[in-house]
Design a protein around this motif. Structure first.
Motif, PDB file in Angstrom:
ATOM      1  N   PHE A 106      39.953 -45.693   0.690  1.00  0.00           N
ATOM      2  CA  PHE A 106      41.209 -44.578   0.665  1.00  0.00           C
ATOM      3  C   PHE A 106      40.971 -43.296   0.181  1.00  0.00           C
ATOM      4  N   THR A 107      41.978 -42.427   0.461  1.00  0.00           N
ATOM      5  CA  THR A 107      41.843 -41.174   0.048  1.00  0.00           C
ATOM      6  C   THR A 107      43.013 -40.859  -0.799  1.00  0.00           C
ATOM      7  N   ILE A 108      43.144 -39.882  -1.652  1.00  0.00           N
ATOM      8  CA  ILE A 108      44.161 -39.493  -2.320  1.00  0.00           C
ATOM      9  C   ILE A 108      44.543 -37.939  -2.452  1.00  0.00           C
ATOM     10  N   ASN A 109      45.325 -37.402  -1.620  1.00  0.00           N
ATOM     11  CA  ASN A 109      45.526 -36.208  -1.706  1.00  0.00           C
ATOM     12  C   ASN A 109      44.294 -35.349  -0.517  1.00  0.00           C
ATOM     13  N   ASP A 110      43.824 -36.321   0.425  1.00  0.00           N
ATOM     14  CA  ASP A 110      42.614 -35.984   1.217  1.00  0.00           C
ATOM     15  C   ASP A 110      41.304 -35.878   0.596  1.00  0.00           C
TER      16      ASP A 110
END
Length: 135
Positions: A106-110
């Motif tokens: 997963f990524t958060i804010n790219d």
């Protein structure tokens, strides 16, 4: 006798007026404490979670979570998940496949996250993307 009656009337008047003013003070104190209680409640925040398999979008949800809540718990509140000691293995029936080397990342804010979902605290307006990716 007249002096005694005047003194008695004066004391009664003071007690009546003193009682009225302390009710107002209590009322003000009570409303202040109510404001303090309501302001200390945890705020609900919003973020989005997108599920991808490769480049195919499986789902996208706008979620609500409490301040300080970790990603794992927010995900659990909004999706059907399975995990193995905190590592997410399935989201809404889309499972990892060790044989084909497909795993959830997963990524958060790219930005790629190199921690488990239990270790990440969500922030307001975070854009979380879970991707079932082949390695």
């Amino acid at each position: 006798m007249k002096k005694r009656n005047l003194v008695f009337a004066g004391l009664v008047s003071l007690m009546l007026f003193g009682g009225c003013s302390s009710d107002q003070a209590d009322s003000t104190d009570s409303s202040s404490s109510k404001e303090t209680v309501s302001s200390t409640k945890k705020t609900e925040l919003h973020s989005s979670i997108t599920l991808l398999e490769g480049d195919k979008e499986l789902s996208k949800k706008e979620i609500t979570f409490k301040e300080g809540q970790n990603l794992f718990d927010a995900l659990k509140d909004n999706y059907t998940i399975e995990d193995d000691d905190g590592m997410i293995t399935s989201i809404d029936g889309h499972a990892q496949d060790a044989k084909n080397k497909k795993y959830w990342v997963f990524t958060i804010n790219d930005e790629q996250v190199n921690a488990g979902a239990k270790d990440v605290v969500l922030k307001k307006d975070d854009r979380v993307v879970f991707k079932l990716e082949q390695f």
